[in-house]
Write an enzyme that holds these catalytic residues in place. Structure first.
Site, PDB file in Angstrom:
ATOM      1  N   GLU B  51       0.811  -1.226   0.000  1.00  0.00           N
ATOM      2  CA  GLU B  51       0.000   0.000   0.000  1.00  0.00           C
ATOM      3  C   GLU B  51       0.842   1.274   0.000  1.00  0.00           C
ATOM      4  O   GLU B  51       0.423   2.309  -0.512  1.00  0.00           O
ATOM      5  CB  GLU B  51      -0.959   0.014   1.190  1.00  0.00           C
ATOM      6  CG  GLU B  51      -2.097  -1.004   1.097  1.00  0.00           C
ATOM      7  CD  GLU B  51      -1.736  -2.362   1.669  1.00  0.00           C
ATOM      8  OE1 GLU B  51      -0.529  -2.605   1.953  1.00  0.00           O
ATOM      9  OE2 GLU B  51      -2.650  -3.191   1.833  1.00  0.00           O
ATOM     10  N   PHE B 113     -10.879  -7.071  14.317  1.00  0.00           N
ATOM     11  CA  PHE B 113      -9.825  -7.485  13.397  1.00  0.00           C
ATOM     12  C   PHE B 113      -9.581  -6.431  12.326  1.00  0.00           C
ATOM     13  O   PHE B 113     -10.510  -5.969  11.668  1.00  0.00           O
ATOM     14  CB  PHE B 113     -10.200  -8.829  12.753  1.00  0.00           C
ATOM     15  CG  PHE B 113      -9.192  -9.293  11.734  1.00  0.00           C
ATOM     16  CD1 PHE B 113      -7.911  -9.663  12.134  1.00  0.00           C
ATOM     17  CD2 PHE B 113      -9.510  -9.346  10.392  1.00  0.00           C
ATOM     18  CE1 PHE B 113      -6.967 -10.070  11.203  1.00  0.00           C
ATOM     19  CE2 PHE B 113      -8.583  -9.760   9.456  1.00  0.00           C
ATOM     20  CZ  PHE B 113      -7.305 -10.119   9.862  1.00  0.00           C
ATOM     21  N   GLN B 114      -8.346  -6.053  12.151  1.00  0.00           N
ATOM     22  CA  GLN B 114      -7.928  -5.040  11.170  1.00  0.00           C
ATOM     23  C   GLN B 114      -8.642  -3.706  11.364  1.00  0.00           C
ATOM     24  O   GLN B 114      -8.889  -2.982  10.413  1.00  0.00           O
ATOM     25  CB  GLN B 114      -8.096  -5.560   9.734  1.00  0.00           C
ATOM     26  CG  GLN B 114      -7.111  -6.689   9.420  1.00  0.00           C
ATOM     27  CD  GLN B 114      -6.997  -7.028   7.951  1.00  0.00           C
ATOM     28  OE1 GLN B 114      -7.942  -6.850   7.187  1.00  0.00           O
ATOM     29  NE2 GLN B 114      -5.842  -7.550   7.550  1.00  0.00           N
ATOM     30  N   LYS B 163     -17.305  -0.476   6.420  1.00  0.00           N
ATOM     31  CA  LYS B 163     -17.816  -1.443   5.455  1.00  0.00           C
ATOM     32  C   LYS B 163     -19.343  -1.373   5.326  1.00  0.00           C
ATOM     33  O   LYS B 163     -19.881  -1.464   4.228  1.00  0.00           O
ATOM     34  CB  LYS B 163     -17.385  -2.853   5.880  1.00  0.00           C
ATOM     35  CG  LYS B 163     -17.715  -3.918   4.846  1.00  0.00           C
ATOM     36  CD  LYS B 163     -17.045  -5.242   5.168  1.00  0.00           C
ATOM     37  CE  LYS B 163     -17.575  -6.329   4.234  1.00  0.00           C
ATOM     38  NZ  LYS B 163     -16.589  -6.859   3.325  1.00  0.00           N
ATOM     39  N   MET B 466      24.480   8.904   1.682  1.00  0.00           N
ATOM     40  CA  MET B 466      24.332  10.202   2.321  1.00  0.00           C
ATOM     41  C   MET B 466      24.681  10.136   3.808  1.00  0.00           C
ATOM     42  O   MET B 466      25.385  11.002   4.336  1.00  0.00           O
ATOM     43  CB  MET B 466      22.909  10.738   2.118  1.00  0.00           C
ATOM     44  CG  MET B 466      22.738  12.178   2.550  1.00  0.00           C
ATOM     45  SD  MET B 466      23.866  13.312   1.694  1.00  0.00           S
ATOM     46  CE  MET B 466      22.817  13.888   0.355  1.00  0.00           C
TER      47      MET B 466
END
Lengths: 169, 557
Positions: B51, B113-114, B163, B466
């Site tokens: 993602e 969950f999630q 949802k 760097m």
């Protein structure tokens, strides 16, 4: 360094206080007092914030506030042109009989209201500006303070104009 | 009409002219994915590998086009994986609409969950965010998100949709494309005083940042510089706004800026700063910056005025409108002496150009610059290669240099370049280091599956260059955690092949030329692994916490 009081009119939505305080926190603004309440209109809530800082920080604070889409209006409240107040509740031990009259005398002098009076404790309520309340708490340190809490500052500008007028203007 | 919430999401995306959405599915966005299937002709979904890649790709799309980039992720880890990408967009003010699913409203607040409070997580890194509880508000929230993302100072806006809201039926009335809120009116009270200050100065500098691109003020800024006879310098984010070879342009200034540009910043008596925020990488030690100079600061975001500098004049408003208001008040100036001084500095710097042969960063980038398509964009990751690219590549079209300045997120380059290439439909050049490529190398899968026309120039020095440069210069050569080549044995050409991409190793300039030719002839992604010496430095450099005069131009081995 100075102390400034701001009234912040915000949309009355879930989580708005969090958005405002999150900004204060992440940009390290030094907030001495913060209150939030509903207002005369259901659409807006009003946050009163007392802020310590210099002029540049004050400007920055106002500009950062205006970047939050939920902030409708910010107004600095000038001490002379506004009425400012906070409320104190203070609970003192009341078992020592010889001190009871002293406490009551102080309460009378400050026009504090007695909210509870028992053999063991006394709860006083005092309304006034920050300095008055600081002064009273300091005086009460001669006795045994069991608990205290204060609301933080709320403030309205004097005169007929309102922050709502400025939104429509 | 009544539509399912997930359909409302997709319909509003189509309505707002979105043609690409970058995403990764999960349990709480299955409904949105289901609705995407009905609109495939108008709205293409690009499946990323992670993602974070979706957010960076959408950001790249936005940077290359100025249009809103859109990404989509599921709740929980899907949404937290977006965070770095959202922050990168926030720091560089790019317009992004981020859509996340969340668990059903009845489950919210129960650690289901999630479930993650992504509006809470992203509060400090979004312009605004929404948690949509009522399906009937969904269409307007989506439109508000687009409006906010592009209005004023652009930025990312997140819309979190539970949802059950996606599954509920709600009202949808078709609407047109939103337009950005009117540009902020220019703060006129300071304009006259600012103009008087500019007219009275002897050593003016026009200094600009990414705000010039956002305001599309590329022409106005050149008119301004011509009128007041000023040189121009920019921050990293301003690169590509004006042609690199413009005679007035000194280049990027700041920590790794060109010597003359940084010295102009140091020695100007009036800096007209436009669409920039005086980041610490640009000013050096702020206590020592700007004391002897008048600053006229023009920005659409009022909070940038006096944020890090003491601006003598702050003009809040759209930069293009502000220049238009300022111009009639400015006298035609002639500052020949000032230009002669800067010209001499530029000539000195040019005479000290790295003349070594072989695969030096300078030689590699010069070859690449002469080979690349002029109107295709260059994307960088973060690190030494980014600064070399900023210093040595040349640009003649706005938005043709895409880089992550403010956040400095390694791993940005590959996914962002996918977004740029898909948005512009041109073979895009990614300049990336081996450290940063390792952070998002999985997006090669996306580049292959989407047949992205992408040339990946890997400047592979086997070190985290760097940080290693700082260790060398300021930490007494104590190299900790930065030497990859001792332990890692990654063959990036083999990695590219394993993903289905093409590539070759380039150990000489001739190899590089051949590889660039092969890449141009290739349809999809092509990786060129250029071996660079581990001890190459980015110079000039401002010493950390130093002022603009603490500039290091040379380091002995």
């Amino acid at each position: 360094m100075g102390r400034y009081t701001f009234a912040i009119l915000v949309h009355n939505r879930f989580g708005v206080l969090n958005r405002v305080t999150s900004m204060f926190r992440r940009r390290r603004f030094n907030i001495a007092s913060l209150t939030v309440s509903e207002t005369e209109t259901a659409a807006y809530s009003r946050i009163t914030a007392v802020f310590d800082g210099d002029d540049a920080a004050k400007e920055q604070l106002m500009r950062q506030l205006y970047k939050l889409p939920d902030v409708v209006m910010v107004r600095e409240l000038d001490g002379d042109a506004s009425v400012t107040s906070e409320l104190l509740l203070i609970k003192l031990a009341n078992q020592e009989r010889d001190k009871r009259n002293d406490i009551l005398d102080a309460a009378t002098a400050f026009e504090a209201k007695i909210m509870e009076y028992s053999r063991d404790d006394i709860i006083l309520q005092l309304v006034g500006d920050t300095a008055l309340i600081d002064n009273f708490i300091d005086l009460m340190r001669d006795y045994e303070i069991l608990e205290s809490c204060r609301t933080g500052v709320i403030s309205l500008s004097r005169g007929v104009s309102t922050m709502r007028d400025d939104i429509t203007a | 009409m009544l539509l399912k919430g997930s359909n409302i999401v997709v319909r509003t995306l189509v309505e707002q002219g979105v043609d690409l959405v970058f995403g990764f599915p999960g349990a709480t966005v299955i409904d949105i994915y289901d609705s995407l299937l009905d609109h495939q002709a108008e709205l293409r979904h690009v499946l990323v590998a992670h993602e974070q890649g979706a957010a960076h790709a959408a950001d790249g799309y936005a940077r290359a086009t100025g249009k809103v980039g859109v990404c989509l992720a599921t709740s929980g880890p899907g949404s937290t994986n977006l965070v770095t990408g959202i922050a990168a967009s926030y720091m560089d003010s790019t317009p992004l609409v981020v859509i996340t699913g969340n668990v059903a409203t009845s489950q919210i607040g129960t650690d289901s969950f999630q479930e993650i409070d992504i509006t809470g997580v992203t509060l400090p890194i979004t312009k605004h965010n929404y948690f949509v509880e009522d399906v009937n508000e969904l269409a307007d929230v989506m439109r508000d998100a687009f409006r906010l993302a592009v209005s004023g100072r652009p930025g990312p806006v997140l819309v979190d949709i539970p949802k059950d809201v996606q599954q509920a039926m709600g009202t949808f009335e078709p609407a047109g494309r939103i337009v950005a809120s009117e540009p902020r009116l220019v703060d006129v009270e300071q304009i006259e005083a600012a103009a008087a200050c500019i007219n009275a100065c002897h050593r003016p500098l026009v200094y600009f940042g990414g705000g010039i691109l956002a305001a599309r003020a590329e022409h106005e800024i050149l008119d301004l510089a011509a009128r007041i006879d000023a040189p121009l310098a920019c921050s990293l984010m301003g690169i590509s706004a004006i042609p690199t070879d413009h005679p007035r342009f000194l280049g990027m200034e700041g920590m790794h800026g060109r010597y003359a540009a940084t010295m102009a910043m140091k020695n100007a008596d009036c800096i007209v700063a436009l669409g920039c925020r005086f980041n610490d990488r640009s000013t050096g030690d702020r206590e020592r910056f700007g004391a002897a100079v008048h600053i006229v600061h023009i920005d659409v975001d009022g909070s940038e005025i006096n944020k890090t500098t003491s601006d003598d004049f702050g003009i809040v408003g759209d930069v293009r409108l502000a220049i238009q208001r300022l111009m009639p008040l400015l006298e035609q100036a002639d500052h020949r002496g000032w230009h002669e001084l800067l010209h001499k500095m530029r000539a000195d710097e040019a005479s000290q150009v790295d003349a070594r042969l072989g695969m030096t960063p300078f030689n590699v980038l010069k070859v690449v610059d002469s080979h690349r398509e002029r109107d295709a964009a260059v994307v960088t990751d973060v690190g030494q290669h980014q600064m070399w690219a900023a210093q040595h590549l040349t640009f003649d079209r706005p938005r043709s240099f895409v880089t992550n300045g403010g956040l400095g997120a390694m791993g940005f380059g590959l996914p962002a370049s996918i977004g740029v290439a898909l948005a512009t439909r041109r073979r895009t050049l990614l300049v990336v280091g081996d450290g940063g490529l390792g952070m998002s190398v999985q997006e090669l899968a996306t580049a292959v599956s989407e047949r992205v026309p992408l040339t990946i120039l890997l400047m592979n020095n086997g070190v985290l260059g760097m940080v290693r440069q700082w260790q060398r210069l300021f930490y007494d050569h104590r190299y900790v955690g930065t030497t990859l080549l001792d332990h890692r044995h990654t063959d990036y050409v083999a990695v590219a092949r394993a993903f289905g991409a093409k590539g070759m190793h380039a150990t000489s300039i001739d190899d590089l030329r051949q590889a660039l030719d092969e890449a141009s002839a290739c349809e999809g992604p092509y990786l060129i692994d250029c071996v660079i010496d581990k001890d190459e430095l980015v110079l000039p450099m401002l010493a950390p916490a130093g002022g603009l005069d603490d500039i290091i131009v040379e380091v002995r081995a």
